[in-house]
Design an enzyme around this catalytic site. Structure first.
Site, PDB file in Angstrom:
ATOM      1  N   TYR A 147       0.838  -1.206   0.000  1.00  0.00           N
ATOM      2  CA  TYR A 147       0.000   0.000   0.000  1.00  0.00           C
ATOM      3  C   TYR A 147       0.876   1.260   0.000  1.00  0.00           C
ATOM      4  CZ  TYR A 147      -3.725   3.202   1.629  1.00  0.00           C
ATOM      5  OH  TYR A 147      -4.633   4.236   1.765  1.00  0.00           O
ATOM      6  N   ASN A 176      -5.836   9.644   8.264  1.00  0.00           N
ATOM      7  CA  ASN A 176      -6.940   8.828   8.812  1.00  0.00           C
ATOM      8  C   ASN A 176      -8.295   9.540   8.846  1.00  0.00           C
ATOM      9  OD1 ASN A 176      -4.270   8.002  10.017  1.00  0.00           O
ATOM     10  ND2 ASN A 176      -5.533   6.272  10.641  1.00  0.00           N
ATOM     11  N   ARG A 188     -10.461  -0.809  10.299  1.00  0.00           N
ATOM     12  CA  ARG A 188      -9.751   0.380  10.780  1.00  0.00           C
ATOM     13  C   ARG A 188     -10.225   0.712  12.195  1.00  0.00           C
ATOM     14  NH1 ARG A 188     -10.110   3.999   5.354  1.00  0.00           N
ATOM     15  NH2 ARG A 188     -11.788   2.536   4.855  1.00  0.00           N
ATOM     16  N   SER A 191     -13.955   2.407  13.328  1.00  0.00           N
ATOM     17  CA  SER A 191     -15.113   1.520  13.144  1.00  0.00           C
ATOM     18  C   SER A 191     -14.963   0.273  14.012  1.00  0.00           C
ATOM     19  CB  SER A 191     -15.283   1.166  11.666  1.00  0.00           C
ATOM     20  OG  SER A 191     -14.071   0.765  11.102  1.00  0.00           O
ATOM     21  N   ASN A 192     -13.760  -0.267  14.115  1.00  0.00           N
ATOM     22  CA  ASN A 192     -13.562  -1.443  14.989  1.00  0.00           C
ATOM     23  C   ASN A 192     -14.024  -1.151  16.413  1.00  0.00           C
ATOM     24  OD1 ASN A 192     -12.518  -3.315  13.246  1.00  0.00           O
ATOM     25  ND2 ASN A 192     -10.601  -3.604  14.358  1.00  0.00           N
ATOM     26  N   PHE A 193     -13.529  -0.052  16.975  1.00  0.00           N
ATOM     27  CA  PHE A 193     -13.848   0.257  18.387  1.00  0.00           C
ATOM     28  C   PHE A 193     -15.350   0.502  18.564  1.00  0.00           C
ATOM     29  CE2 PHE A 193      -9.410   2.081  19.774  1.00  0.00           C
ATOM     30  CZ  PHE A 193      -8.886   0.798  19.707  1.00  0.00           C
ATOM     31  N   GLY A 209      -1.032   1.032  22.981  1.00  0.00           N
ATOM     32  CA  GLY A 209      -1.978   2.111  22.674  1.00  0.00           C
ATOM     33  C   GLY A 209      -1.351   3.492  22.712  1.00  0.00           C
ATOM     34  N   GLN A 276       3.499   7.443  15.221  1.00  0.00           N
ATOM     35  CA  GLN A 276       2.845   8.745  15.365  1.00  0.00           C
ATOM     36  C   GLN A 276       2.457   9.271  13.994  1.00  0.00           C
ATOM     37  OE1 GLN A 276       5.824  11.263  17.157  1.00  0.00           O
ATOM     38  NE2 GLN A 276       7.282  10.952  15.508  1.00  0.00           N
ATOM     39  N   ARG A 277       1.393  10.078  13.987  1.00  0.00           N
ATOM     40  CA  ARG A 277       0.979  10.631  12.697  1.00  0.00           C
ATOM     41  C   ARG A 277       0.110  11.866  12.913  1.00  0.00           C
ATOM     42  NH1 ARG A 277      -2.034   6.557   9.396  1.00  0.00           N
ATOM     43  NH2 ARG A 277      -0.058   5.622   8.813  1.00  0.00           N
TER      44      ARG A 277
END
Ligand code: NAD
Ligand code: UDP
Length: 310
Positions: A147, A176, A188, A191-193, A209, A276-277
């Site tokens: 990707y 994101n 992602r 949506s997962n959480f 985390g 980090q982002r």
């Protein structure tokens, strides 16, 4: 943009593509949606099927496409690590062949083409926050490479078509982005959480985390893409939100919003997961007068409402 323009949206049945199509359709444009339905869903565009301005083609962008269009929004490519790693060779092929085919179409029709690149071109960044001038730190042989490197060669192709053939390109580097119409099994983190919490399950945090992301609500992002397409700036341009959260903070926030009895379970951090982002957005403000407006709380509430209702 005038009413008579014909817009091609590749990946139009996906999360971002379908929101973009809504916007174009509400403005009265003609829209041609092309998708192979790998991660897209007909439900996302169902409301337009009978509209005379809308056309849907099941097509894989790795194959050439002969249509007449004025604007190309090239979004086709799975964006979730789970889905793009499922068949990494196909992901690389979609990134290279798909972008090559769409640039060829842009060259022939003289259409302006907007390419949705990604913050992943910065890899696991050594510079923080990330300006467009940062050249990135990407592993060329890891599990995310199909990707990351795919998007990098996609950008390269855009700029070479521009240099060789004066193709009108616009390159967005999207950070994101989340919101309604992500698939429940998208994989992602947002949506997962939310899906885990609504089902009463524990939230799965990968690693400890402490890795960070900056989350942009879909409406802001679509506005940014539209302004970039309309502008004279070819990019690359960061589009995203510049408020940074750790993944643990995100999990705790979602637990507070949905059910404070829920727990967090920690799982192995995937290989090459960026630590980090956060985008530097000065260029977006200067070039297209854009900045995100919707904060994480507001965007999460809208997204939670969506998942509650499906
Ligand atoms: P998505 O997975 O929901 O949508 C991608 C769409 O492309 C799907 O409808 C899928 O079926 C289609 N598709 C995939 N391969 C195809 C192929 N070979 N031929 C035709 N259609 C194909 O993802 P999204 O979040 O909507 O992302 C859209 C674009 O934006 C992608 O190019 C992605 O890389 C980019 N992007 C998104 C984000 C984000 O946070 N959402 C961040 C960075 C970049
Ligand atoms: N993540 C997580 N739990 C999940 C899904 C993702 O902790 O159920 C983490 C993932 O390891 C990454 C971050 O959340 O650090 C964002 O992941 P996502 O797949 O949304 O996007 P990325 O930015 O990694 O492409």
């Amino acid at each position: 943009m005038t009413q008579s323009e014909r817009h091609l949206v590749t990946g139009g049945a996906g999360f971002l593509g379908s929101h973009l199509i809504d916007k174009l359709m509400f403005k009265g444009h003609e829209v041609l949606c092309v998708d192979n339905f790998y991660t897209g869903s007909k439900k996302n565009i169902a409301k337009w099927i009978d509209n005379k301005n809308f056309e849907l083609i099941r097509h894989d962008v790795t194959k050439s496409l002969l249509v007449e269009v004025d604007k190309i929004w090239h979004l086709a490519c799975p964006a979730s690590p789970v889905h793009y790693q499922n068949n990494p060779i196909k992901t690389a092929k979609t990134s290279f062949m798909g972008t090559y085919n769409m640039l060829g179409l842009a060259k022939r029709t003289k259409a302006k083409i907007l390419y949705t690149s990604t913050s992943e071109v910065y890899g696991d960044p050594a510079v923080h926050p990330q300006p467009e001038t940062y050249r990135g730190s990407v592993n060329p042989i890891g599990i995310r490479s199909c990707y990351d490197e795919g998007k990098r060669i996609g950008e390269t192709l855009c700029f070479d078509y521009h240099r060789m053939h004066s193709t009108e390109i616009r390159v967005a580097r999207i950070f994101n982005t989340y919101g309604p119409r992500m698939l429940p099994n998208d994989g992602r983190v947002v949506s997962n959480f939310i899906v885990q919490a609504l089902k009463g399950n524990s939230l799965t945090v990968y690693g400890d985390g402490s890795q960070s992301r900056s989350f942009c609500f879909v409406d802001d992002l679509i506005n940014g893409l539209e302004l970039l397409m309309q502008s004279d700036y070819k990019g690359p341009l960061n589009l995203g939100n510049n408020h940074e959260f750790t993944i643990l903070e995100l999990a705790e926030k979602i637990i507070r919003k949905i059910n404070s009895d829920l727990r967090i379970i920690f799982k192995t951090l995937p290989e090459d997961d960026p630590l980090q982002r956060k985008p530097l957005l000065n260029r977006a403000f200067e070039e297209i007068n854009w900045e995100p407006k919707i904060n994480l709380d507001e965007g999460l509430d809208k997204t939670i409402d969506y998942f509650k209702n499906i």
